[in-house]
Design an enzyme around this catalytic site. Structure first.
Site, PDB file in Angstrom:
ATOM      1  N   ASN A   9      10.930  44.762  40.105  1.00 37.32           N
ATOM      2  CA  ASN A   9      10.078  45.059  40.645  1.00 37.32           C
ATOM      3  C   ASN A   9      10.087  46.073  42.139  1.00 37.32           C
ATOM      4  O   ASN A   9      10.876  45.586  42.543  1.00 37.32           O
ATOM      5  CB  ASN A   9       9.018  43.376  41.319  1.00 37.32           C
ATOM      6  N   LYS A  11       8.284  47.137  44.268  1.00 37.90           N
ATOM      7  CA  LYS A  11       7.796  47.192  45.362  1.00 37.90           C
ATOM      8  C   LYS A  11       6.857  48.789  46.490  1.00 37.90           C
ATOM      9  O   LYS A  11       7.035  49.409  45.353  1.00 37.90           O
ATOM     10  CB  LYS A  11       8.071  46.525  46.903  1.00 37.90           C
ATOM     11  N   HIS A  95       1.759  37.180  43.811  1.00 31.16           N
ATOM     12  CA  HIS A  95       2.812  37.328  44.687  1.00 31.16           C
ATOM     13  C   HIS A  95       2.911  37.210  45.894  1.00 31.16           C
ATOM     14  O   HIS A  95       1.885  37.591  47.114  1.00 31.16           O
ATOM     15  CB  HIS A  95       3.371  39.338  45.163  1.00 31.16           C
ATOM     16  N   GLU A  97       3.900  38.430  48.790  1.00 31.85           N
ATOM     17  CA  GLU A  97       3.978  39.337  49.858  1.00 31.85           C
ATOM     18  C   GLU A  97       2.189  39.459  49.581  1.00 31.85           C
ATOM     19  O   GLU A  97       1.648  39.840  50.650  1.00 31.85           O
ATOM     20  CB  GLU A  97       4.871  40.474  49.424  1.00 31.85           C
ATOM     21  N   GLU A 167       9.095  31.846  42.490  1.00 33.66           N
ATOM     22  CA  GLU A 167      10.495  32.798  43.309  1.00 33.66           C
ATOM     23  C   GLU A 167       9.738  32.068  44.733  1.00 33.66           C
ATOM     24  O   GLU A 167       8.817  32.259  46.217  1.00 33.66           O
ATOM     25  CB  GLU A 167       8.898  34.601  43.623  1.00 33.66           C
ATOM     26  N   GLY A 173      14.283  38.829  49.460  1.00 35.70           N
ATOM     27  CA  GLY A 173      14.089  39.673  50.368  1.00 35.70           C
ATOM     28  C   GLY A 173      15.702  39.002  50.820  1.00 35.70           C
ATOM     29  O   GLY A 173      15.606  40.329  52.041  1.00 35.70           O
ATOM     30  N   SER A 213      16.477  37.592  45.462  1.00 35.47           N
ATOM     31  CA  SER A 213      17.235  38.326  45.948  1.00 35.47           C
ATOM     32  C   SER A 213      18.815  37.851  44.777  1.00 35.47           C
ATOM     33  O   SER A 213      19.199  37.029  45.049  1.00 35.47           O
ATOM     34  CB  SER A 213      18.280  37.095  47.076  1.00 35.47           C
TER      35      SER A 213
HETATM   36  P1  PGA Z   1      14.033  40.588  45.975  1.00 40.00           P
HETATM   37  O1  PGA Z   1      12.391  40.308  45.552  1.00 40.00           O
HETATM   38  O2  PGA Z   1      14.548  40.589  44.271  1.00 40.00           O
HETATM   39  O3  PGA Z   1      14.196  41.713  45.970  1.00 40.00           O
HETATM   40  O4  PGA Z   1      14.134  39.143  46.823  1.00 40.00           O
HETATM   41  C1  PGA Z   1      12.062  39.813  44.440  1.00 40.00           C
HETATM   42  C2  PGA Z   1      10.706  39.427  44.162  1.00 40.00           C
HETATM   43  O5  PGA Z   1       9.849  40.025  45.427  1.00 40.00           O
HETATM   44  O6  PGA Z   1      10.033  39.661  43.901  1.00 40.00           O
END
Ligand code: PGA
Length: 253
Positions: A9, A11, A95, A97, A167, A173, A213
């Protein structure tokens, strides 16, 4: 049955040229990557149609976003049918976010799942608890609530097109991953929940990815648990070499 999946992803990252370069590298290297792992990538939506036609490998394409409505007077939205017509395979739904910043409530998530499945678009359904809920020991209840609501009205047959991504929000992140034990325990819980909501076959056929992460240095440990079928990878998917290391870690071969 192929349950192992690594999905990237990006983003809101990369220019179209950088995106094309990434796809070219992946296409070229795909034959040397384990064939028992499905490889998927979610670029920014404006690039999807052109990347789909550029790619000539088994790479699958995912939209980071999809509309909760059908076509009509909905400025700025793009529907599941439109994505399918562009050759897109899946949509990322729920997600954290998007839940946190764009009003993607459980109700909206459920509508997006329905629109996608009806259009023949696969779903990568994200769920995850925040740190407060984790500290209060309420993570299982959060996941159960999110999944029951998102999958309301979905039947066992339709689950063939649904991938679940666990997640934990505190791991996205942040550089802080769930421990292998925490991931194993939540994935086991999700599989049990799927068995009670659907049936044992559906539960064992559904891929449950870990996200947060995940990177080459911890992927092996996280993927070692039998209920962790691969990962949803943010930061570490931007670089094809790092992403490929994670794909190798997800192979059972
Ligand atoms: P990240 O993001 O691997 O940068 O922690 C994972 C995600 O949001 O799908």
């Amino acid at each position: 049955m192929m349950r192992n999946i690594v999905a990237g992803n990006w983003k809101s990252n990369k220019s179209i040229n950088d995106a094309r370069d990434w796809v070219s590298v992946m296409d070229k290297d795909m034959e040397s990557l384990p064939i028992d792992v499905k490889v998927m990538i979610a670029p920014p939506a404006p690039y999807l149609a052109s990347l789909v036609s550029l790619s000539n490998s088994r790479l699958l394409f995912v939209s980071q976003q999809v509309s909760a409505t059908q076509s009509g007077a909905y400025t700025g939205e793009f529907t599941a049918e439109m994505l399918v017509s562009c050759g897109v395979d899946y949509a990322l739904i729920g997600h954290s976010e998007r839940r946190a910043s764009y009003g993607e409530t459980d109700e909206v998530v459920c509508k997006k799942v329905r629109c996608s499945l009806d259009a023949g678009l696969g779903v990568v359904l994200c769920c995850g608890e925040n740190l407060d809920k984790r500290d209060a020991g309420e993570q299982e209840q959060v996941i159960k609530d999110q999944l029951s609501s998102a999958l309301d009205g979905v039947n066992a047959l339709e689950m063939e097109d649904v991938i679940i991504a666990y997640e934990p929000i505190w791991a996205i992140g942040t550089g802080r991953t769930a421990s292998a034990e925490q991931a194993a325990s939540m994935h086991g819980f999700i599989r049990e929940w799927l068995a009670s909501r659907f049936d044992l076959n559906t539960a064992s056929a559904t891929s449950i990815l870990y996200g947060g992460s995940c990177k080459p240095s911890n992927a092996n440990e996280i993927f070692a648990s039998e209920d962790v079928d691969g990962g949803l990878i943010g930061g570490a998917s931007l670089n094809p070499e790092e992403f490929q290391e994670i794909i190798k870690a997800a192979s059972s071969l």
